[in-house]
Write a protein that holds these residues in place. Structure first.
Motif, PDB file in Angstrom:
ATOM      1  N   ASN A   1      28.804  88.072  71.528  1.00 23.53           N
ATOM      2  CA  ASN A   1      28.352  88.852  70.377  1.00 23.53           C
ATOM      3  C   ASN A   1      29.542  89.542  69.718  1.00 23.53           C
ATOM      4  O   ASN A   1      30.527  89.876  70.371  1.00 23.53           O
ATOM      5  CB  ASN A   1      27.279  89.870  70.756  1.00 23.53           C
TER       6      ASN A   1
ATOM      7  N   TYR B   1      31.843  88.737  75.738  1.00 29.43           N
ATOM      8  CA  TYR B   1      31.291  87.462  76.174  1.00 29.43           C
ATOM      9  C   TYR B   1      30.908  87.507  77.643  1.00 29.43           C
ATOM     10  O   TYR B   1      31.455  88.285  78.432  1.00 29.43           O
ATOM     11  CB  TYR B   1      32.266  86.313  75.917  1.00 29.43           C
TER      12      TYR B   1
ATOM     13  N   THR C   1      22.307  74.238  72.383  1.00 29.54           N
ATOM     14  CA  THR C   1      22.401  73.355  73.536  1.00 29.54           C
ATOM     15  C   THR C   1      23.836  72.823  73.615  1.00 29.54           C
ATOM     16  O   THR C   1      24.646  73.036  72.703  1.00 29.54           O
ATOM     17  CB  THR C   1      21.439  72.165  73.401  1.00 29.54           C
TER      18      THR C   1
ATOM     19  N   ASN D   1      23.413  84.071  65.968  1.00 28.76           N
ATOM     20  CA  ASN D   1      22.020  84.464  66.210  1.00 28.76           C
ATOM     21  C   ASN D   1      21.107  83.281  66.515  1.00 28.76           C
ATOM     22  O   ASN D   1      19.925  83.303  66.201  1.00 28.76           O
ATOM     23  CB  ASN D   1      21.460  85.285  65.034  1.00 28.76           C
ATOM     24  N   ARG D   2      21.692  82.247  67.152  1.00 31.18           N
ATOM     25  CA  ARG D   2      20.910  81.080  67.561  1.00 31.18           C
ATOM     26  C   ARG D   2      21.237  80.727  68.999  1.00 31.18           C
ATOM     27  O   ARG D   2      22.311  81.048  69.497  1.00 31.18           O
ATOM     28  CB  ARG D   2      21.234  79.873  66.672  1.00 31.18           C
ATOM     29  N   ILE D   3      20.322  80.021  69.619  1.00 33.67           N
ATOM     30  CA  ILE D   3      20.571  79.466  70.939  1.00 33.67           C
ATOM     31  C   ILE D   3      20.944  78.005  70.750  1.00 33.67           C
ATOM     32  O   ILE D   3      20.211  77.251  70.111  1.00 33.67           O
ATOM     33  CB  ILE D   3      19.339  79.620  71.851  1.00 33.67           C
TER      34      ILE D   3
ATOM     35  N   ARG E   1      23.338  76.321  77.705  1.00 37.42           N
ATOM     36  CA  ARG E   1      22.730  77.082  76.620  1.00 37.42           C
ATOM     37  C   ARG E   1      23.722  78.165  76.204  1.00 37.42           C
ATOM     38  O   ARG E   1      24.330  78.819  77.049  1.00 37.42           O
ATOM     39  CB  ARG E   1      21.411  77.747  77.036  1.00 37.42           C
ATOM     40  N   VAL E   2      23.869  78.346  74.891  1.00 32.91           N
ATOM     41  CA  VAL E   2      24.768  79.347  74.335  1.00 32.91           C
ATOM     42  C   VAL E   2      23.967  80.255  73.424  1.00 32.91           C
ATOM     43  O   VAL E   2      23.354  79.795  72.458  1.00 32.91           O
ATOM     44  CB  VAL E   2      25.917  78.681  73.528  1.00 32.91           C
ATOM     45  N   ASN E   3      23.946  81.545  73.748  1.00 30.93           N
ATOM     46  CA  ASN E   3      23.366  82.550  72.870  1.00 30.93           C
ATOM     47  C   ASN E   3      24.525  82.989  71.972  1.00 30.93           C
ATOM     48  O   ASN E   3      25.349  83.806  72.360  1.00 30.93           O
ATOM     49  CB  ASN E   3      22.806  83.716  73.690  1.00 30.93           C
TER      50      ASN E   3
ATOM     51  N   ALA F   1      25.912  78.599  80.960  1.00 23.05           N
ATOM     52  CA  ALA F   1      25.332  79.494  79.952  1.00 23.05           C
ATOM     53  C   ALA F   1      26.415  80.408  79.403  1.00 23.05           C
ATOM     54  O   ALA F   1      27.410  80.701  80.072  1.00 23.05           O
ATOM     55  CB  ALA F   1      24.202  80.323  80.560  1.00 23.05           C
ATOM     56  N   ARG F   2      26.187  80.859  78.170  1.00 31.60           N
ATOM     57  CA  ARG F   2      27.143  81.741  77.500  1.00 31.60           C
ATOM     58  C   ARG F   2      26.396  82.663  76.556  1.00 31.60           C
ATOM     59  O   ARG F   2      25.431  82.269  75.904  1.00 31.60           O
ATOM     60  CB  ARG F   2      28.157  80.914  76.706  1.00 31.60           C
ATOM     61  N   HIS F   3      26.859  83.897  76.520  1.00 34.52           N
ATOM     62  CA  HIS F   3      26.427  84.840  75.490  1.00 34.52           C
ATOM     63  C   HIS F   3      27.678  85.434  74.891  1.00 34.52           C
ATOM     64  O   HIS F   3      28.583  85.843  75.611  1.00 34.52           O
ATOM     65  CB  HIS F   3      25.541  85.950  76.059  1.00 34.52           C
TER      66      HIS F   3
END
Length: 170
Positions: free
Chosen positions: A162, A143, A82, A78-80, A72-74, A158-160
């Motif tokens: 901004n 990140y 797959t 501004n979307r999540i 999952r990538v945030n 997983a990743r975030h």
């Protein structure tokens, strides 16, 4: 809601405690010198570099290989996303950067879960979603990438990321 992957994240409670300790003492938050890195730290940082390289070069097979099926990538759009979303968007050029630099600043490993945090500098490709959203200019990002060890290999789970508004390039 899929919960089949949640048991694999049981170690994240301990990870939260480790992260809190790092945040409480910022002098501890740094990538260890390569001469004193553990084998796991070297392996996770290598996986993090491969992940960046796979996205930067639009290597869909490499993205598939390094990514856990439950990725999952945030995302900065501004979307999540797959894993399938990420691969589709990279293949189509919606995710594309003319420049994609990454500087890991911290790593923490607890059991089979690893977290890498740092900064990125990107220059979005003209047809990319980021260029449409933010303009085709240098963007600074923060990140966090989470990796999980599966059968001895570190997989991207997983990743975030901004955009940091109004900050000059480092």
């Amino acid at each position: 809601m899929q919960i089949g992957w949640l048991p694999r994240l049981a170690g994240l409670t301990a990870l939260g405690a480790v992260a809190a300790a790092i945040l409480a003492d910022p002098s501890r938050a740094a990538i260890p010198d390569p001469a004193v890195q553990t084998a796991d730290e070297r392996a996770v940082l290598a996986a993090d570099a491969r992940q960046r390289s796979a996205v930067a070069s639009a290597d869909i097979e490499a993205i598939r290989t390094i990514s856990d099926p439950h990725l999952r990538v945030n995302a900065p759009n501004n979307r999540i996303l797959t894993r399938e979303d990420l691969m589709r968007m990279v293949a189509s050029g919606e995710i594309r950067n003319e420049v994609f630099e990454r500087t890991p600043e911290d790593i923490v490993i607890t059991g089979d879960v690893a977290v890498v945090m740092g900064r990125e500098v990107v220059f979005p490709g003209a047809a990319s979603e980021q260029a449409r959203m933010y303009g085709q200019k240098t963007l600074n990002r923060r990140y966090t990438n989470v990796y999980i060890r599966v059968d001895g290999a570190w997989r991207h789970l997983a990743r975030h990321a901004n955009i940091v508004p109004g900050t000059p390039a480092p």
